[in-house]
Motif scaffolding. Structure first.
Motif, short mmCIF file in Angstrom:
data_model
loop_
_atom_site.label_atom_id
_atom_site.label_comp_id
_atom_site.label_asym_id
_atom_site.label_seq_id
_atom_site.Cartn_x
_atom_site.Cartn_y
_atom_site.Cartn_z
N ILE A 182 0.87 -1.17 0.00
CA ILE A 182 0.00 0.00 0.00
C ILE A 182 0.91 1.23 0.00
N ASP A 183 0.61 2.19 -0.87
CA ASP A 183 1.46 3.39 -0.92
C ASP A 183 1.11 4.36 0.21
N ASP A 184 1.80 5.49 0.24
CA ASP A 184 1.61 6.47 1.31
C ASP A 184 0.21 7.07 1.33
N THR A 185 -0.52 6.97 0.24
CA THR A 185 -1.88 7.50 0.19
C THR A 185 -2.92 6.45 0.53
N GLY A 186 -2.46 5.20 0.76
CA GLY A 186 -3.39 4.12 1.08
C GLY A 186 -3.91 3.38 -0.13
N ARG A 187 -3.34 3.64 -1.28
CA ARG A 187 -3.78 2.97 -2.51
C ARG A 187 -2.90 1.78 -2.83
N PHE A 188 -3.49 0.85 -3.58
CA PHE A 188 -2.73 -0.31 -4.04
C PHE A 188 -3.25 -0.71 -5.41
N VAL A 189 -2.40 -1.39 -6.16
CA VAL A 189 -2.75 -1.84 -7.50
C VAL A 189 -2.31 -3.29 -7.62
N LEU A 190 -3.22 -4.12 -8.12
CA LEU A 190 -2.88 -5.52 -8.35
C LEU A 190 -2.20 -5.64 -9.71
N ALA A 191 -1.07 -6.31 -9.75
CA ALA A 191 -0.34 -6.48 -11.01
C ALA A 191 -1.10 -7.41 -11.94
N THR A 192 -1.73 -8.42 -11.40
CA THR A 192 -2.49 -9.39 -12.17
C THR A 192 -3.91 -9.43 -11.63
N PRO A 193 -4.91 -9.26 -12.49
CA PRO A 193 -6.28 -9.30 -12.00
C PRO A 193 -6.60 -10.66 -11.35
N SER B 48 -6.52 -16.14 9.76
CA SER B 48 -7.46 -17.02 10.46
C SER B 48 -8.43 -16.25 11.36
N MET B 49 -8.13 -14.97 11.65
CA MET B 49 -8.99 -14.20 12.55
C MET B 49 -9.74 -13.06 11.85
N SER B 50 -9.24 -12.61 10.72
CA SER B 50 -9.85 -11.47 10.05
C SER B 50 -11.22 -11.81 9.50
N ASN B 51 -12.17 -10.91 9.73
CA ASN B 51 -13.50 -11.10 9.12
C ASN B 51 -13.75 -10.03 8.05
N LEU B 52 -12.68 -9.37 7.62
CA LEU B 52 -12.79 -8.40 6.53
C LEU B 52 -12.82 -9.16 5.21
N THR B 53 -13.81 -8.89 4.38
CA THR B 53 -13.89 -9.53 3.07
C THR B 53 -14.18 -8.49 2.00
N LYS B 54 -13.77 -8.80 0.80
CA LYS B 54 -14.04 -7.97 -0.36
C LYS B 54 -14.41 -8.88 -1.52
N GLU B 55 -15.37 -8.45 -2.31
CA GLU B 55 -15.76 -9.22 -3.48
C GLU B 55 -15.13 -8.62 -4.72
N ILE B 56 -14.52 -9.47 -5.52
CA ILE B 56 -13.94 -9.08 -6.81
C ILE B 56 -14.93 -9.49 -7.89
N THR B 57 -15.32 -8.53 -8.71
CA THR B 57 -16.25 -8.81 -9.80
C THR B 57 -15.53 -8.61 -11.13
N THR B 58 -16.17 -8.97 -12.20
CA THR B 58 -15.61 -8.79 -13.53
C THR B 58 -15.48 -7.30 -13.82
N GLY B 59 -14.38 -6.91 -14.44
CA GLY B 59 -14.16 -5.51 -14.77
C GLY B 59 -13.36 -4.79 -13.70
N LYS B 60 -13.40 -3.48 -13.75
CA LYS B 60 -12.63 -2.66 -12.81
C LYS B 60 -13.28 -2.70 -11.43
N ASN B 61 -12.45 -2.87 -10.40
CA ASN B 61 -12.93 -2.88 -9.02
C ASN B 61 -12.21 -1.79 -8.24
N ASN B 62 -12.97 -0.97 -7.55
CA ASN B 62 -12.42 0.01 -6.63
C ASN B 62 -12.74 -0.48 -5.23
#
Length: 79
Positions: A7-18, A58-72
């Motif tokens: 994660i960069d200094d602004t809190g953003r990240f980019v996945l190299a491979t979808p 094993s403890m995190s309950n944070l989840t994110k869904e990845i859908t087809t196309g661009k995801n923010n």
């Protein structure tokens, strides 16, 4: 399958491979300490303001869904 994305200094990240579509568990880990030149005094690492629960897959309950196309994705740490 797991992946680590810096994660960069602004809190953003980019996945190299979808990733494949689906729901993923999210963990947040502290950055690696910076390498100091030989002979430098050791430094205490900066405090990482994320509860341990969200640093462990094993403890995190944070989840994110990845859908087809661009995801923010926005990861919000519950208080």
């Amino acid at each position: 399958m797991s992946s680590s994305i810096p994660i960069d200094d602004t809190g953003r990240f980019v996945l190299a491979t979808p990733p494949k579509t689906g729901i993923y568990t999210v963990t947040l880990t502290p950055p690696e300490p910076k390498q100091l030149p030989p002979g430098s005094p050791s430094q205490k690492p900066d405090e990482f303001p994320v509860p341990r629960k969200y640093q462990d897959l094993s403890m995190s309950n944070l989840t994110k869904e990845i859908t087809t196309g661009k995801n923010n994705l926005e990861v919000v740490i519950p208080e």
